[in-house]
Design an enzyme around this catalytic site. Structure first.
Site, PDB file in Angstrom:
ATOM      1  N   TYR A  81       1.743 -39.133  23.501  1.00  8.94           N
ATOM      2  CA  TYR A  81       1.510 -38.631  22.138  1.00  8.94           C
ATOM      3  C   TYR A  81       1.173 -37.153  22.260  1.00  8.94           C
ATOM      4  N   GLN A  83       0.474 -34.042  20.586  1.00  9.28           N
ATOM      5  CA  GLN A  83       0.035 -33.346  19.358  1.00  9.28           C
ATOM      6  C   GLN A  83      -0.715 -32.078  19.698  1.00  9.28           C
ATOM      7  N   SER A  90      -8.173 -29.654  17.051  1.00 13.39           N
ATOM      8  CA  SER A  90      -8.782 -30.194  15.820  1.00 13.39           C
ATOM      9  C   SER A  90      -7.920 -29.873  14.599  1.00 13.39           C
ATOM     10  N   ARG A 256     -36.119 -53.203  40.763  1.00 15.32           N
ATOM     11  CA  ARG A 256     -36.858 -52.045  41.298  1.00 15.32           C
ATOM     12  C   ARG A 256     -38.341 -52.183  41.024  1.00 15.32           C
ATOM     13  N   ARG A 279     -37.176 -46.295  26.492  1.00 15.55           N
ATOM     14  CA  ARG A 279     -35.957 -45.506  26.743  1.00 15.55           C
ATOM     15  C   ARG A 279     -34.723 -46.402  26.804  1.00 15.55           C
ATOM     16  N   GLY A 347     -33.152 -42.048  41.633  1.00 14.28           N
ATOM     17  CA  GLY A 347     -32.202 -41.407  42.542  1.00 14.28           C
ATOM     18  C   GLY A 347     -30.938 -42.217  42.718  1.00 14.28           C
ATOM     19  N   THR A 368     -14.713 -36.145  22.456  1.00 14.21           N
ATOM     20  CA  THR A 368     -13.808 -35.045  22.104  1.00 14.21           C
ATOM     21  C   THR A 368     -12.423 -35.532  21.739  1.00 14.21           C
ATOM     22  N   GLU A 370      -9.307 -37.771  20.486  1.00 13.28           N
ATOM     23  CA  GLU A 370      -9.138 -38.507  19.228  1.00 13.28           C
ATOM     24  C   GLU A 370     -10.002 -37.896  18.133  1.00 13.28           C
ATOM     25  N   ASP A 372     -12.741 -34.282  17.748  1.00 10.19           N
ATOM     26  CA  ASP A 372     -14.074 -33.790  18.118  1.00 10.19           C
ATOM     27  C   ASP A 372     -15.099 -34.446  17.178  1.00 10.19           C
TER      28      ASP A 372
HETATM   29  C1  LIG Z   1     -16.090 -44.513  24.933  1.00 13.91           C
HETATM   30  C2  LIG Z   1     -14.870 -45.309  25.311  1.00 13.91           C
HETATM   31  C3  LIG Z   1     -13.948 -44.617  26.301  1.00 13.91           C
HETATM   32  C4  LIG Z   1     -13.137 -45.629  27.111  1.00 13.91           C
HETATM   33  C5  LIG Z   1     -11.950 -44.947  27.795  1.00 13.91           C
HETATM   34  C6  LIG Z   1     -10.739 -45.784  27.786  1.00 13.91           C
HETATM   35  C7  LIG Z   1      -9.789 -45.847  26.809  1.00 13.91           C
HETATM   36  C8  LIG Z   1      -9.989 -45.444  25.360  1.00 13.91           C
HETATM   37  C9  LIG Z   1      -8.823 -45.859  24.531  1.00 13.91           C
HETATM   38  C10 LIG Z   1      -7.988 -44.964  24.023  1.00 13.91           C
HETATM   39  C11 LIG Z   1      -8.093 -43.520  24.329  1.00 13.91           C
HETATM   40  C12 LIG Z   1      -7.156 -43.163  25.483  1.00 13.91           C
HETATM   41  C13 LIG Z   1      -6.867 -41.923  25.785  1.00 13.91           C
HETATM   42  C14 LIG Z   1      -7.341 -40.768  24.965  1.00 13.91           C
HETATM   43  C15 LIG Z   1      -6.266 -40.396  23.954  1.00 13.91           C
HETATM   44  C16 LIG Z   1      -6.679 -39.216  23.166  1.00 13.91           C
HETATM   45  C17 LIG Z   1      -5.492 -38.772  22.329  1.00 13.91           C
HETATM   46  C18 LIG Z   1      -5.816 -37.633  21.441  1.00 13.91           C
HETATM   47  O1  LIG Z   1      -6.807 -36.984  21.538  1.00 13.91           O
HETATM   48  S1  LIG Z   1      -4.589 -37.429  20.251  1.00 13.91           S
HETATM   49  C19 LIG Z   1      -5.097 -36.012  19.365  1.00 13.91           C
HETATM   50  C20 LIG Z   1      -6.306 -36.307  18.518  1.00 13.91           C
HETATM   51  N1  LIG Z   1      -6.507 -35.210  17.624  1.00 13.91           N
HETATM   52  C21 LIG Z   1      -7.307 -35.285  16.578  1.00 13.91           C
HETATM   53  O2  LIG Z   1      -7.990 -36.257  16.343  1.00 13.91           O
HETATM   54  C22 LIG Z   1      -7.305 -34.086  15.673  1.00 13.91           C
HETATM   55  C23 LIG Z   1      -8.516 -34.087  14.762  1.00 13.91           C
HETATM   56  N2  LIG Z   1      -8.162 -33.381  13.543  1.00 13.91           N
HETATM   57  C24 LIG Z   1      -7.743 -34.084  12.420  1.00 13.91           C
HETATM   58  O3  LIG Z   1      -7.722 -35.288  12.351  1.00 13.91           O
HETATM   59  C25 LIG Z   1      -7.348 -33.248  11.216  1.00 13.91           C
HETATM   60  O4  LIG Z   1      -6.913 -32.015  11.573  1.00 13.91           O
HETATM   61  C26 LIG Z   1      -8.526 -33.106  10.242  1.00 13.91           C
HETATM   62  C27 LIG Z   1      -9.758 -32.637  10.962  1.00 13.91           C
HETATM   63  C28 LIG Z   1      -8.764 -34.432   9.619  1.00 13.91           C
HETATM   64  C29 LIG Z   1      -8.207 -32.077   9.193  1.00 13.91           C
HETATM   65  O5  LIG Z   1      -7.040 -32.499   8.525  1.00 13.91           O
HETATM   66  P1  LIG Z   1      -6.299 -31.461   7.586  1.00 13.91           P
HETATM   67  O6  LIG Z   1      -6.063 -30.196   8.312  1.00 13.91           O
HETATM   68  O7  LIG Z   1      -5.155 -32.145   6.956  1.00 13.91           O
HETATM   69  O8  LIG Z   1      -7.336 -31.075   6.497  1.00 13.91           O
HETATM   70  P2  LIG Z   1      -8.146 -31.860   5.425  1.00 13.91           P
HETATM   71  O9  LIG Z   1      -7.937 -31.086   4.180  1.00 13.91           O
HETATM   72  O10 LIG Z   1      -9.533 -32.053   5.966  1.00 13.91           O
HETATM   73  O11 LIG Z   1      -7.459 -33.322   5.206  1.00 13.91           O
HETATM   74  C30 LIG Z   1      -6.503 -33.484   4.173  1.00 13.91           C
HETATM   75  C31 LIG Z   1      -6.704 -34.831   3.528  1.00 13.91           C
HETATM   76  O12 LIG Z   1      -6.309 -35.822   4.461  1.00 13.91           O
HETATM   77  C32 LIG Z   1      -7.360 -36.745   4.674  1.00 13.91           C
HETATM   78  N3  LIG Z   1      -7.289 -37.164   6.053  1.00 13.91           N
HETATM   79  C33 LIG Z   1      -7.503 -36.416   7.151  1.00 13.91           C
HETATM   80  N4  LIG Z   1      -7.334 -37.157   8.260  1.00 13.91           N
HETATM   81  C34 LIG Z   1      -6.984 -38.408   7.838  1.00 13.91           C
HETATM   82  C35 LIG Z   1      -6.683 -39.616   8.531  1.00 13.91           C
HETATM   83  N5  LIG Z   1      -6.722 -39.696   9.881  1.00 13.91           N
HETATM   84  N6  LIG Z   1      -6.350 -40.685   7.780  1.00 13.91           N
HETATM   85  C36 LIG Z   1      -6.339 -40.614   6.427  1.00 13.91           C
HETATM   86  N7  LIG Z   1      -6.640 -39.494   5.697  1.00 13.91           N
HETATM   87  C37 LIG Z   1      -6.957 -38.406   6.428  1.00 13.91           C
HETATM   88  C38 LIG Z   1      -8.616 -35.974   4.366  1.00 13.91           C
HETATM   89  O13 LIG Z   1      -9.666 -36.864   4.044  1.00 13.91           O
HETATM   90  C39 LIG Z   1      -8.156 -35.162   3.189  1.00 13.91           C
HETATM   91  O14 LIG Z   1      -8.115 -36.030   2.077  1.00 13.91           O
HETATM   92  P3  LIG Z   1      -8.653 -35.501   0.652  1.00 13.91           P
HETATM   93  O15 LIG Z   1     -10.107 -35.217   0.852  1.00 13.91           O
HETATM   94  O16 LIG Z   1      -8.400 -36.646  -0.279  1.00 13.91           O
HETATM   95  O17 LIG Z   1      -7.844 -34.272   0.368  1.00 13.91           O
HETATM   96  C1  LIG Z   2      -9.561 -36.505  28.180  1.00 10.19           C
HETATM   97  C2  LIG Z   2      -8.761 -35.986  27.011  1.00 10.19           C
HETATM   98  C3  LIG Z   2      -7.561 -36.601  26.685  1.00 10.19           C
HETATM   99  C4  LIG Z   2      -6.793 -36.107  25.625  1.00 10.19           C
HETATM  100  N1  LIG Z   2      -5.586 -36.697  25.352  1.00 10.19           N
HETATM  101  C5  LIG Z   2      -4.809 -36.188  24.364  1.00 10.19           C
HETATM  102  C6  LIG Z   2      -3.524 -36.761  24.102  1.00 10.19           C
HETATM  103  O1  LIG Z   2      -3.113 -37.698  24.766  1.00 10.19           O
HETATM  104  N2  LIG Z   2      -2.756 -36.208  23.123  1.00 10.19           N
HETATM  105  C7  LIG Z   2      -3.195 -35.156  22.364  1.00 10.19           C
HETATM  106  O2  LIG Z   2      -2.455 -34.710  21.486  1.00 10.19           O
HETATM  107  N3  LIG Z   2      -4.426 -34.595  22.580  1.00 10.19           N
HETATM  108  C8  LIG Z   2      -5.225 -35.091  23.565  1.00 10.19           C
HETATM  109  N4  LIG Z   2      -6.464 -34.541  23.805  1.00 10.19           N
HETATM  110  C9  LIG Z   2      -6.886 -33.358  23.028  1.00 10.19           C
HETATM  111  C10 LIG Z   2      -7.991 -33.734  22.038  1.00 10.19           C
HETATM  112  O3  LIG Z   2      -7.475 -34.511  21.015  1.00 10.19           O
HETATM  113  C11 LIG Z   2      -8.608 -32.441  21.492  1.00 10.19           C
HETATM  114  O4  LIG Z   2      -9.234 -31.777  22.553  1.00 10.19           O
HETATM  115  C12 LIG Z   2      -9.633 -32.792  20.407  1.00 10.19           C
HETATM  116  O5  LIG Z   2      -8.942 -33.189  19.234  1.00 10.19           O
HETATM  117  C13 LIG Z   2     -10.568 -31.626  20.098  1.00 10.19           C
HETATM  118  O6  LIG Z   2      -9.825 -30.532  19.654  1.00 10.19           O
HETATM  119  P1  LIG Z   2     -10.047 -29.086  20.363  1.00 10.19           P
HETATM  120  O7  LIG Z   2      -9.934 -29.253  21.802  1.00 10.19           O
HETATM  121  O8  LIG Z   2      -9.146 -28.150  19.654  1.00 10.19           O
HETATM  122  O9  LIG Z   2     -11.550 -28.711  20.018  1.00 10.19           O
HETATM  123  P2  LIG Z   2     -12.034 -27.558  19.026  1.00 10.19           P
HETATM  124  O10 LIG Z   2     -11.748 -27.947  17.624  1.00 10.19           O
HETATM  125  O11 LIG Z   2     -11.537 -26.253  19.527  1.00 10.19           O
HETATM  126  O12 LIG Z   2     -13.622 -27.688  19.262  1.00 10.19           O
HETATM  127  C14 LIG Z   2     -14.383 -26.669  19.871  1.00 10.19           C
HETATM  128  C15 LIG Z   2     -15.715 -26.597  19.127  1.00 10.19           C
HETATM  129  O13 LIG Z   2     -15.468 -26.121  17.798  1.00 10.19           O
HETATM  130  C16 LIG Z   2     -16.097 -26.960  16.849  1.00 10.19           C
HETATM  131  N5  LIG Z   2     -15.331 -26.954  15.582  1.00 10.19           N
HETATM  132  C17 LIG Z   2     -13.989 -26.973  15.450  1.00 10.19           C
HETATM  133  N6  LIG Z   2     -13.643 -26.945  14.151  1.00 10.19           N
HETATM  134  C18 LIG Z   2     -14.796 -26.906  13.447  1.00 10.19           C
HETATM  135  C19 LIG Z   2     -15.126 -26.863  12.044  1.00 10.19           C
HETATM  136  N7  LIG Z   2     -14.175 -26.863  11.092  1.00 10.19           N
HETATM  137  N8  LIG Z   2     -16.429 -26.852  11.692  1.00 10.19           N
HETATM  138  C20 LIG Z   2     -17.400 -26.886  12.648  1.00 10.19           C
HETATM  139  N9  LIG Z   2     -17.169 -26.898  13.968  1.00 10.19           N
HETATM  140  C21 LIG Z   2     -15.877 -26.922  14.359  1.00 10.19           C
HETATM  141  C22 LIG Z   2     -16.086 -28.331  17.511  1.00 10.19           C
HETATM  142  O14 LIG Z   2     -17.099 -29.159  16.950  1.00 10.19           O
HETATM  143  C23 LIG Z   2     -16.381 -27.972  18.974  1.00 10.19           C
HETATM  144  O15 LIG Z   2     -17.781 -27.861  19.137  1.00 10.19           O
HETATM  145  C24 LIG Z   2      -7.255 -34.997  24.862  1.00 10.19           C
HETATM  146  C25 LIG Z   2      -8.478 -34.388  25.180  1.00 10.19           C
HETATM  147  C26 LIG Z   2      -9.235 -34.878  26.242  1.00 10.19           C
HETATM  148  C27 LIG Z   2     -10.536 -34.217  26.578  1.00 10.19           C
END
Ligand SMILES: CCCCC/C=C\C/C=C\C/C=C\CCCCC(=O)SCCNC(=O)CCNC(=O)[C@H](O)C(C)(C)COP(=O)(O)OP(=O)(O)OC[C@H]1O[C@@H](n2cnc3c(N)ncnc32)[C@H](O)[C@@H]1OP(=O)(O)O
Ligand SMILES: Cc1cc2nc3c(=O)[nH]c(=O)nc-3n(C[C@H](O)[C@H](O)[C@H](O)COP(=O)(O)OP(=O)(O)OC[C@H]3O[C@@H](n4cnc5c(N)ncnc54)[C@H](O)[C@@H]3O)c2cc1C
Length: 602
Positions: A81, A83, A90, A256, A279, A347, A368, A370, A372
């Site tokens: 995936y 993105q 973010s 322990r 704790r 330790g 972080t 999925e 932040d």
């Molecule tokens: C602890 C356990 C660990 C165990 C380890 C093992 C395995 C774990 C299992 C799986 C994980 C495995 C591997 C890791 C994979 C990781 C993969 C990734 O990281 S993929 C990339 C992830 N990236 C993100 O999550 C990005 C975060 N940012 C966003 O989601 C968006 O940019 C945003 C912050 C939400 C902002 O969106 P936008 O720019 O569109 O602006 P807004 O105006 O805020 O939103 C518009 C509108 O849309 C609504 N909305 C936003 N998001 C959603 C959503 N997801 N679904 C539905 N609606 C959404 C938002 O509410 C606004 O609506 P409205 O207010 O009505 O206008």
């Molecule tokens: C182990 C790992 C696996 C990952 N796997 C994938 C993957 O498979 N596919 C994929 O697409 N991505 C993946 N990612 C990326 C991940 O989804 C992003 O790192 C995550 O969404 C955070 O975005 P960023 O790195 O841009 O953080 P940033 O948004 O740059 O965050 C930096 C700091 O800025 C702050 N910040 C940002 N925006 C705001 C705001 N509006 N207001 C206040 N504070 C703000 C945050 O809170 C944080 O403290 C992975 C990351 C990690 C660490």
């Protein structure tokens, strides 16, 4: 200690075996994910199953699902995936990769226009995946229509070499020695790579043969649907990770013994110390709380998905707020708890053979990836502000914000607690959590016009999410629970979970007038009694997680409690102990010692 290349190859072997068994046994996604947990390496199967497949299911047409999922389920292709980019994670709408439609060839041209548009982080992208769902700015007829998903082949299915125009590799080592270093999180740059038009995921929108952009009748937020799905799975993962850490720390705390021996008698189990209990036992309670709320969240996600099938999008905002908020609160609490469990083991908690450093390294990034955790909680704050304004205009809130409809009462009610025992009353507890969450949301909404404060919104979001967790724990206890005395123990854990939050966030409860200082100190008194009551069953409550020693991977958390011989045995397995005289002695140490010895005789 394996080098990163050896670790990667070892994990690839395990993952390939797991995939082979998945296909041979015709495992479902659910079963394949359980298999993922068994191999317990953040490896390749995560992104293929957890994101690549769901993205196609959620954003692909029937035809596209049929074509691509058939290959994905049989592991004829391996997906990720893609993105996040070097410059944006973010801010999804800020992504720079472009997908420009070329009507002359009926293709999209995928391109990385800047260094910061390089795809960066996707798991499995670096060395393993043959395909990816790539998120890019869709441009057609000279207009930018924002972010859409596209299926791209990255590597040849003959020799796995990157396709022309694609530069691809691993982004390098990550936190900790094991854990995520077995995962090839990758970097990818695209140089005008052409893909057929039908590889745009077209359930949400499409581009016609002539290049016309057509948006379908589903909300554009479905583009984010895969993230909603993963966030709800992460809550369950967090509860598992937390319960593993707590199991290790509780079992070790029972083994322990330090200080406290009288007249030569046995020393005291560290688990008997009040500081150790205050704790550790909130984490024990949290492990159960997160498991129950994770079960409910899975139900909510399934329910929303079914509604989406019948084009009912009404619960999509609730699903987003709940998955974002619960993912954020549970993963932050889990990471903090694992780190504290390491300290609770003294330790030996710092040794890799305790299993805790690895558990921490694997779960820390969940705060972080999925999304932040702060960014996600600000999404919850946005959802709450909208709900408060809807309540103000007379709309009755539903679902997890239904309590806001009781605004008249909750804005001025005083807690009914007068005695320590009153804090055992679930209704009293639920009311103060509802009042705190509502008053903080209303305060934030009232101030938002003056100076929008992110902190206020963030804290109101935390209060709302903690209310959900407490409420779901209380609701769980209203169900029939099998086992003699089990319900009574869970009631104590529910009390610990709620009252430790009151203790931790007493400032909120006092400043919003939900509790008085006296009620706060009664809560603390109740908490201390609950710790003492839970102590006799603490080991049984972690045994109930039913983790094998293999899965726990900890010399401290062994079921048989034979910790010291396990620690001692593990030590000698370290490569450093392969020789009694260490490598380097002849070159570096011996000359120094000999020279100093000679000097001393002069
Ligand atoms: C602890 C356990 C660990 C165990 C380890 C093992 C395995 C774990 C299992 C799986 C994980 C495995 C591997 C890791 C994979 C990781 C993969 C990734 O990281 S993929 C990339 C992830 N990236 C993100 O999550 C990005 C975060 N940012 C966003 O989601 C968006 O940019 C945003 C912050 C939400 C902002 O969106 P936008 O720019 O569109 O602006 P807004 O105006 O805020 O939103 C518009 C509108 O849309 C609504 N909305 C936003 N998001 C959603 C959503 N997801 N679904 C539905 N609606 C959404 C938002 O509410 C606004 O609506 P409205 O207010 O009505 O206008
Ligand atoms: C182990 C790992 C696996 C990952 N796997 C994938 C993957 O498979 N596919 C994929 O697409 N991505 C993946 N990612 C990326 C991940 O989804 C992003 O790192 C995550 O969404 C955070 O975005 P960023 O790195 O841009 O953080 P940033 O948004 O740059 O965050 C930096 C700091 O800025 C702050 N910040 C940002 N925006 C705001 C705001 N509006 N207001 C206040 N504070 C703000 C945050 O809170 C944080 O403290 C992975 C990351 C990690 C660490």
């Amino acid at each position: 200690m394996l080098s990163r290349k050896e670790l990667f190859k070892d994990t690839l072997k395990k993952a390939a075996h797991a995939w082979k068994r998945t296909v041979e046994l015709h495992l479902t996604e659910e079963e394949a994910n359980l298999l993922r947990l068994y191999i317990d390496q953040p490896g390749y199967v995560d992104l293929h199953w957890v994101m690549f497949v769901p993205a196609i299911k959620g954003q692909g047409t029937e035809e596209q699902q049929k074509k691509w999922l058939t290959m994905a389920y049989k592991f004829q292709i391996i997906g990720t995936y893609a993105q996040t980019e070097l410059g944006h994670g973010s801010n999804v709408q800020g992504l720079e990769t472009t997908a420009t439609f070329d009507p002359s060839t009926d293709e999209f041209i995928m391109h990385s226009p800047t260094l910061t548009s390089s795809k960066w982080w996707p798991g499995g992208l670096g060395k393993t995946s043959t395909h990816a769902v790539v998120y890019a700015r869709l441009i057609t007829e000279g207009k930018d229509y924002g972010i859409h998903g596209f299926i791209m082949q990255l590597r040849s299915l003959d020799d796995h070499s990157p396709l022309p125009g694609i530069t691809i590799g691993d982004i390098g080592g990550k936190f900790g020695s094991g854990a995520y270093n077995s995962m090839d999180n990758g970097v990818m740059r695209l140089d005008h790579v052409r893909i057929p038009r039908d590889q745009m995921l077209m359930r949400l929108a499409q581009v016609t043969r002539e290049g016309k952009y057509v948006h379908s009748d589903v909300p554009k937020q479905l583009l984010y649907g895969t993230m909603v799905y993963v966030r709800q799975t992460i809550v369950a993962d967090a509860s598992r990770a937390l319960s593993r850490a707590v199991c290790i720390a509780v079992r070790y705390g029972a083994i322990r013994k330090q200080f406290g021996s009288k007249a030569g008698g046995p020393e005291t189990q560290v688990l008997n110390y009040k500081t150790q209990q205050s704790r550790l036992f909130p984490f024990l309670a949290s492990a159960y709380a997160f498991r129950f709320v994770g079960q409910w969240l899975k139900w909510l996600y399934t329910d929303v998905t079914q509604k989406l099938e019948s084009k009912d999008f009404s619960t999509l905002p609730e699903a987003h707020a709940c998955t974002a908020g619960l993912k954020s609160v549970t993963t932050s609490a889990t990471a903090d708890a694992i780190e504290e469990c390491q300290k609770l083991c003294g330790g030996h908690g710092y040794l890799n053979s305790s299993g805790l450093p690895e558990l921490f390294a694997v779960n820390l990034p969940a705060c972080t990836y999925e999304g932040d955790n702060v960014v996600l909680l600000l999404q919850v704050a946005r959802f709450l502000m909208k709900t408060v304004s809807q309540v103000a205009s007379g709309k009755q809130p539903v679902g997890t914000t239904a309590y806001m409809g009781n605004i008249q009462h909750l804005m001025q009610c005083k807690s009914v607690v007068n005695t320590v025992e009153d804090w055992l009353n679930p209704a009293a507890i639920k009311e103060v959590f509802e009042a705190r969450a509502l008053r903080m949301a209303v305060n934030c909404a009232q101030n938002i016009s003056k100076a929008p404060s992110q902190e206020e919104g963030f804290e109101a979001a935390v209060a709302h999410v903690q209310l959900i967790i407490v409420t779901k724990f209380i609701e769980k206890l209203q169900e029939d629970i099998l086992g003699h005395g089990v319900k009574e123990q869970l009631q104590k854990l529910c009390g610990i979970y709620a009252l430790h939050l009151i203790h931790k966030h007493l400032g909120d409860f006092l400043s919003t007038g939900c509790v008085t200082a006296r009620q706060g100190s009664l809560a603390n008194e109740r908490l201390g009694k609950l710790y003492a009551q839970v102590r006799p069953n603490a080991v049984a409550l972690v045994d109930a997680f039913d983790y094998t020693d293999h899965y726990l991977g900890s010399a401290l958390g062994r079921y048989d409690g034979d910790v010291y011989s396990a620690l001692y045995k593990e030590a000698w397995k370290d490569p450093l102990n392969e020789t009694v005289v260490p490598d380097g002695y002849q070159e570096h140490l011996r000359p120094l010692l000999k020279q100093q010895l000679k000097l001393s005789r002069l």
